[in-house]
Design a protein around this motif. Structure first.
Motif, mmCIF file in Angstrom:
data_model
loop_
_atom_site.group_PDB
_atom_site.id
_atom_site.type_symbol
_atom_site.label_atom_id
_atom_site.label_comp_id
_atom_site.label_asym_id
_atom_site.label_seq_id
_atom_site.Cartn_x
_atom_site.Cartn_y
_atom_site.Cartn_z
ATOM 1 N N GLY A 32 7.614 10.669 -87.013
ATOM 2 C CA GLY A 32 7.515 10.380 -88.442
ATOM 3 C C GLY A 32 7.886 8.937 -88.710
ATOM 4 O O GLY A 32 8.643 8.330 -87.951
ATOM 5 N N TYR A 39 13.170 13.038 -94.110
ATOM 6 C CA TYR A 39 13.308 13.631 -92.781
ATOM 7 C C TYR A 39 14.781 13.894 -92.473
ATOM 8 O O TYR A 39 15.639 13.036 -92.671
ATOM 9 C CB TYR A 39 12.742 12.706 -91.709
ATOM 10 C CG TYR A 39 11.227 12.661 -91.649
ATOM 11 C CD1 TYR A 39 10.521 13.513 -90.809
ATOM 12 C CD2 TYR A 39 10.505 11.767 -92.435
ATOM 13 C CE1 TYR A 39 9.132 13.478 -90.750
ATOM 14 C CE2 TYR A 39 9.116 11.722 -92.376
ATOM 15 C CZ TYR A 39 8.444 12.573 -91.539
ATOM 16 O OH TYR A 39 7.078 12.538 -91.476
ATOM 17 N N TYR A 42 14.461 13.035 -86.495
ATOM 18 C CA TYR A 42 13.346 12.366 -85.825
ATOM 19 C C TYR A 42 13.480 12.600 -84.323
ATOM 20 O O TYR A 42 14.589 12.679 -83.794
ATOM 21 C CB TYR A 42 13.361 10.854 -86.077
ATOM 22 C CG TYR A 42 13.168 10.432 -87.508
ATOM 23 C CD1 TYR A 42 11.895 10.293 -88.057
ATOM 24 C CD2 TYR A 42 14.265 10.141 -88.318
ATOM 25 C CE1 TYR A 42 11.714 9.880 -89.371
ATOM 26 C CE2 TYR A 42 14.097 9.745 -89.635
ATOM 27 C CZ TYR A 42 12.824 9.609 -90.151
ATOM 28 O OH TYR A 42 12.651 9.215 -91.467
#
Length: 235
Positions: A32, A39, A42
């Motif tokens: 991402g 988010y 990650y």
């Protein structure tokens, strides 16, 4: 079977607590774009040569660039840049300065500059073949527990357990487990606390901790029933 659960817990425990310092600088494949969405985690893999998809470059001067590349022009191309700070060996903070959109992105995505938006702190955790950046409050003990709970949840396979269902009118996790009757006297629910919950298609998997032991409880929200997961004995 109980010994297998204990061994699994110990293997997860030592893998979590032996996480060493990771060299975070360089170019990574990432799942991402930094700052392009809320988010919570990650996943990073070292990028040895250019490849399509999303990437992240962490520079020695404390700046970062994150971009998306595709094989054709009929796509939305997102890129971001900003600063990062290594708070300690296992925590990193990102500050988003610019985010840009080009191509076919829709009218609701607008490029922005000079944002200086604090994206918060992430825990740097080295997995077997990747590095995970996990949203953090900056407390290392909480980070380690979060990893441990997730690993335990990932190890749970309902097909390896038996269930004895009881009715419940509980409105929250703590009340629900109070209605769970342990017919085999494996656990003292009065001495338990809920530490994690994961929603699955078959119900809520509730991870409860009793001293240093962990147990799984399943809650069927549709039928309003709850059961302790009993490790199936293999004869």
């Amino acid at each position: 079977m109980r010994n297998n659960v204990v061994l699994l817990f110990l293997s997860i425990f030592f893998s979590v607590f032996s996480n060493a310092q990771t060299n975070i600088y360089g170019t990574w494949k990432i799942d991402g774009i930094i700052g392009a969405g809320d988010y919570k985690e990650y996943s990073l893999v070292v990028q040895k040569k250019f490849s399509l998809g999303s990437n992240l470059r962490l520079n020695l001067d404390g700046t970062f660039e994150s971009s998306y590349f595709a094989s054709c022009g009929n796509d939305c191309f997102t890129s971001s840049s900003g600063r990062f700070m290594l708070i300690d060996e296992v925590h990193i903070r990102f500050v988003l300065v610019d985010i840009r959109f080009s191509g076919f992105c829709g009218g609701n995505l607008k490029s922005e500059t000079e944002l200086n938006r604090d994206l918060g702190i992430f825990y740097i955790y080295k997995d077997s073949d990747s590095v995970r950046l996990i949203k953090s409050n900056g407390v290392l003990e909480d980070d380690k527990n979060k990893i441990l709970y997730n690993e335990l949840m990932d190890s749970f396979d309902w097909k390896s357990y038996d269930f004895v269902w009881n009715n419940t009118k509980g409105n929250d996790q703590e009340d629900i487990i109070k209605d769970c009757i342990d017919n085999r006297e494996l656990i003292d629910f009065s001495n338990c606390k809920v530490v994690f919950l994961k929603k699955e298609k078959y119900g809520d998997v509730i991870l409860v901790q009793e001293n240093s032991n962990f147990h799984f409880v399943i809650y069927d929200d549709f039928k309003k029933k709850v059961s302790l997961a009993y490790p199936r004995v293999i004869e």
